[in-house]
Write a protein that holds these residues in place. Structure first.
Motif, short mmCIF file in Angstrom:
data_model
loop_
_atom_site.label_atom_id
_atom_site.label_comp_id
_atom_site.label_asym_id
_atom_site.label_seq_id
_atom_site.Cartn_x
_atom_site.Cartn_y
_atom_site.Cartn_z
N PHE A 1 48.43 55.78 42.99
CA PHE A 1 47.44 55.70 41.91
C PHE A 1 47.35 54.28 41.36
CE2 PHE A 1 46.82 55.67 37.29
CZ PHE A 1 45.55 56.21 37.19
N PHE A 2 48.49 53.66 41.10
CA PHE A 2 48.49 52.31 40.54
C PHE A 2 47.95 51.28 41.53
CE2 PHE A 2 52.26 54.07 38.11
CZ PHE A 2 51.50 54.36 37.00
N GLN A 3 48.23 51.49 42.81
CA GLN A 3 47.86 50.50 43.81
C GLN A 3 46.42 50.63 44.29
OE1 GLN A 3 49.79 47.99 44.76
NE2 GLN A 3 51.50 48.66 43.49
N LYS A 4 45.90 51.87 44.34
CA LYS A 4 44.62 52.09 45.02
C LYS A 4 43.48 52.55 44.12
CE LYS A 4 46.55 51.23 49.03
NZ LYS A 4 46.20 50.00 49.80
N SER A 5 43.78 53.31 43.07
CA SER A 5 42.70 53.90 42.27
C SER A 5 42.06 52.87 41.34
CB SER A 5 43.21 55.09 41.46
OG SER A 5 44.02 54.64 40.39
N LYS A 6 40.83 53.19 40.93
CA LYS A 6 40.10 52.31 40.01
C LYS A 6 40.82 52.17 38.69
CE LYS A 6 35.69 52.08 37.52
NZ LYS A 6 34.37 52.73 37.30
N HIS A 7 41.29 53.29 38.12
CA HIS A 7 41.97 53.24 36.84
C HIS A 7 43.34 52.57 36.97
CE1 HIS A 7 38.94 55.60 34.84
NE2 HIS A 7 39.06 56.57 35.73
N GLY A 8 44.01 52.78 38.09
CA GLY A 8 45.29 52.13 38.30
C GLY A 8 45.16 50.62 38.37
N ILE A 9 44.14 50.15 39.07
CA ILE A 9 43.89 48.70 39.16
C ILE A 9 43.53 48.15 37.79
CG2 ILE A 9 42.36 46.96 40.14
CD1 ILE A 9 42.18 48.72 42.65
N ALA A 10 42.76 48.93 37.00
CA ALA A 10 42.41 48.49 35.65
C ALA A 10 43.66 48.36 34.78
CB ALA A 10 41.42 49.47 35.03
N MET A 11 44.58 49.30 34.93
CA MET A 11 45.83 49.24 34.15
C MET A 11 46.64 48.01 34.53
SD MET A 11 46.96 53.27 34.13
CE MET A 11 48.42 52.97 33.15
N ARG A 12 46.70 47.71 35.82
CA ARG A 12 47.42 46.52 36.26
C ARG A 12 46.75 45.25 35.75
NH1 ARG A 12 46.98 47.46 42.31
NH2 ARG A 12 47.71 45.32 42.41
N SER A 13 45.42 45.25 35.69
CA SER A 13 44.68 44.08 35.21
C SER A 13 44.97 43.83 33.74
CB SER A 13 43.17 44.29 35.42
OG SER A 13 42.87 44.47 36.79
N VAL A 14 44.97 44.90 32.94
CA VAL A 14 45.27 44.76 31.51
C VAL A 14 46.69 44.27 31.32
CG1 VAL A 14 45.57 46.04 29.36
CG2 VAL A 14 43.58 46.47 30.80
N ALA A 15 47.62 44.78 32.14
CA ALA A 15 49.01 44.34 32.04
C ALA A 15 49.16 42.86 32.34
CB ALA A 15 49.88 45.16 32.99
N ASP A 16 48.37 42.35 33.30
CA ASP A 16 48.47 40.94 33.67
C ASP A 16 47.81 40.02 32.65
OD1 ASP A 16 49.88 41.49 35.96
OD2 ASP A 16 48.11 41.62 37.23
N ASP A 17 46.59 40.40 32.20
CA ASP A 17 45.85 39.53 31.28
C ASP A 17 44.79 40.36 30.56
OD1 ASP A 17 44.22 37.61 30.02
OD2 ASP A 17 44.72 36.11 31.54
N GLU A 18 45.05 40.67 29.29
CA GLU A 18 44.13 41.50 28.53
C GLU A 18 42.77 40.84 28.37
OE1 GLU A 18 45.54 42.88 24.80
OE2 GLU A 18 47.47 43.60 25.59
N GLN A 19 42.76 39.55 28.05
CA GLN A 19 41.49 38.85 27.82
C GLN A 19 40.63 38.83 29.07
OE1 GLN A 19 40.44 37.86 24.86
NE2 GLN A 19 42.35 38.59 23.94
N ALA A 20 41.26 38.55 30.22
CA ALA A 20 40.51 38.53 31.47
C ALA A 20 39.97 39.92 31.81
CB ALA A 20 41.39 38.01 32.60
N ALA A 21 40.77 40.95 31.53
CA ALA A 21 40.32 42.31 31.79
C ALA A 21 39.12 42.67 30.93
CB ALA A 21 41.48 43.29 31.53
N MET A 22 39.11 42.23 29.68
CA MET A 22 37.99 42.51 28.80
C MET A 22 36.71 41.83 29.26
SD MET A 22 39.91 42.32 25.08
CE MET A 22 38.38 42.54 24.17
#
Length: 290
Positions: A158-179
Motif C-alpha cells: 500500500f505504501f509503495q504502490k497505491s495513490k494514497h500510500g505515495i501521498a503519505m510518503r510525499s507528506v512525510a518527506d516534504d509537507e510544503q512540496a506535497a501541498m
C-alpha cells in the motif's frame, strides 16, 4: 534443537505482532512528527472492541472484525481532529504530554466499561500443535505469524504502490512540496491516525488470541519503543526488522538465560542502539542548520 525451534517460532510470532503495533507508531511519526505514547492503548481498545462484537454481541468473526476496523478508524480520526490538530505549532514536549494524557484517558475508559479482570476469548485459529523437526509448535502461533506477515505485506505494498500510500510518503518527506501538487496534508494526517489505529487493532486481536483480553496488553504495547528505536523512527522496513528482533531477543532471553530478564532485555537493546546509532539502524540521520 527442539527448544531453539520453539523459541524461534514464539519469538517470530510475538515479533510480528510488535511490528504491526510499531507500524502504527511509525506512520504517525512519519506523517505528523508526533511521538504517540498512546499506541499501547490503541491495542487495548482494538482488543476490547473486537471482544465486544465477537463475544458479547456474538457477531460473525468477519463482521466483528469489520466493526473493530470502523471503530478503530473513527477513534484514530477523532483523536487527530479534536486533540492533535489544535496542537499544531506547539512545542514537541506539549504534544508528547497530550499523548501521555490521552493514554491515561483511553485506559480509564476501558476500565470503566470492562473492569480489570482478564477475559478469555474463543480461539480464532485452530488449536493443537504441529510437529516440525521433532518440535511441537502450537498451531495458533503459526497462524498468528502467517496473518501478521500477510497484513504487513499488504501495508508495505500500500505504501509503495497505491495513490494514497505515495501521498503519505510525499507528506512525510516534504509537507510544503506535497501541498503544491494538490495533496491535502490534513487528510493525510487523519488517514495516518486511522491506519495506525487499524494496525493496532489487528495487533491487539492477535495478541488477545494468544493470551487473554486484559489491561496488560498496554504493557506489551510499551515494547513498541525499543522496536522503533532499533528500526528507526521513520523506517517502515526497519519496523518489521525491529519487531522481529525484539520478539526473538525476548524469547531467547527467557529460554536460555532468565525469564526475569526477558522484560528488561528489549530496553537493554534500546540503550545499546541509542549509544551507537541514535537514529536507529535503518533511520535517516537528519541535519538541521540554524
Amino acid at each position: 534443537m527442539t527448544q531453539f525451534l520453539v523459541l524461534l517460532i514464539y519469538g517470530l510470532s510475538e515479533g510480528a505482532i510488535l511490528a504491526l503495533a510499531a507500524l502504527g507508531f511509525v506512520l504517525i511519526y512519519k506523517a505528523t512528527g508526533v511521538i504517540n505514547f498512546a499506541q499501547g492503548e490503541f491495542l487495548l481498545i482494538g482488543a476490547y472492541t473486537f471482544y465486544t462484537a465477537f463475544v458479547i454481541f456474538q457477531l460473525p468473526i468477519l463482521i466483528a472484525l469489520l466493526v473493530g476496523v470502523v471503530v478503530a478508524v473513527v477513534v484514530g480520526v477523532l483523536v487527530e481532529r479534536l486533540i492533535l490538530r489544535p496542537m499544531v505549532g506547539q512545542s514537541h514536549i506539549s504534544i508528547i504530554m497530550v499523548t501521555i494524557g490521552l493514554a491515561a484517558v483511553l485506559s480509564s475508559i476501558v476500565q470503566m466499561f470492562f473492569g480489570t479482570q482478564p477475559r478469555a476469548m474463543p480461539n480464532l485459529f485452530p488449536t493443537g500443535s504441529v510437529e516440525i523437526l521433532n518440535g511441537s509448535i502450537p498451531a495458533n502461533r503459526l497462524w498468528t505469524l502467517l496473518v501478521a506477515a500477510v497484513v504487513l505485506t499488504l501495508l508495505t505494498v500500500f505504501f509503495q504502490k497505491s495513490k494514497h500510500g505515495i501521498a503519505m510518503r510525499s507528506v512525510a518527506d516534504d509537507e510544503q512540496a506535497a501541498m503544491t501538487v494538490g495533496i491535502s496534508v490534513r487528510r493525510i494526517f487523519a488517514m495516518s491516525w486511522g491506519l495506525a489505529a487499524v494496525s493496532a487493532l489487528i495487533a491487539g486481536v492477535l495478541l488477545a488470541d494468544l493470551t487473554t483480553v486484559e489491561m496488560g496488553i498496554v504493557n506489551f504495547g510499551l515494547l513498541v519503543f525499543p522496536v522503533v528505536i532499533l528500526g528507526g523512527l521513520d523506517s517502515v522496513p526497519g519496523t518489521i526488522v525491529g519487531g522481529l528482533t525484539i520478539g526473538l531477543v525476548t524469547q531467547f532471553t527467557a529460554g536460555y538465560l532468565d525469564p526475569g530478564l526477558a522484560g528488561v532485555a528489549p530496553y537493554i537493546v534500546l540503550v545499546l542502539v541509542l549509544l551507537v546509532r541514535p537514529y536507529g539502524i535503518f533511520g535517516e540521520k537528519r541535519i538541521e542548520r540554524v
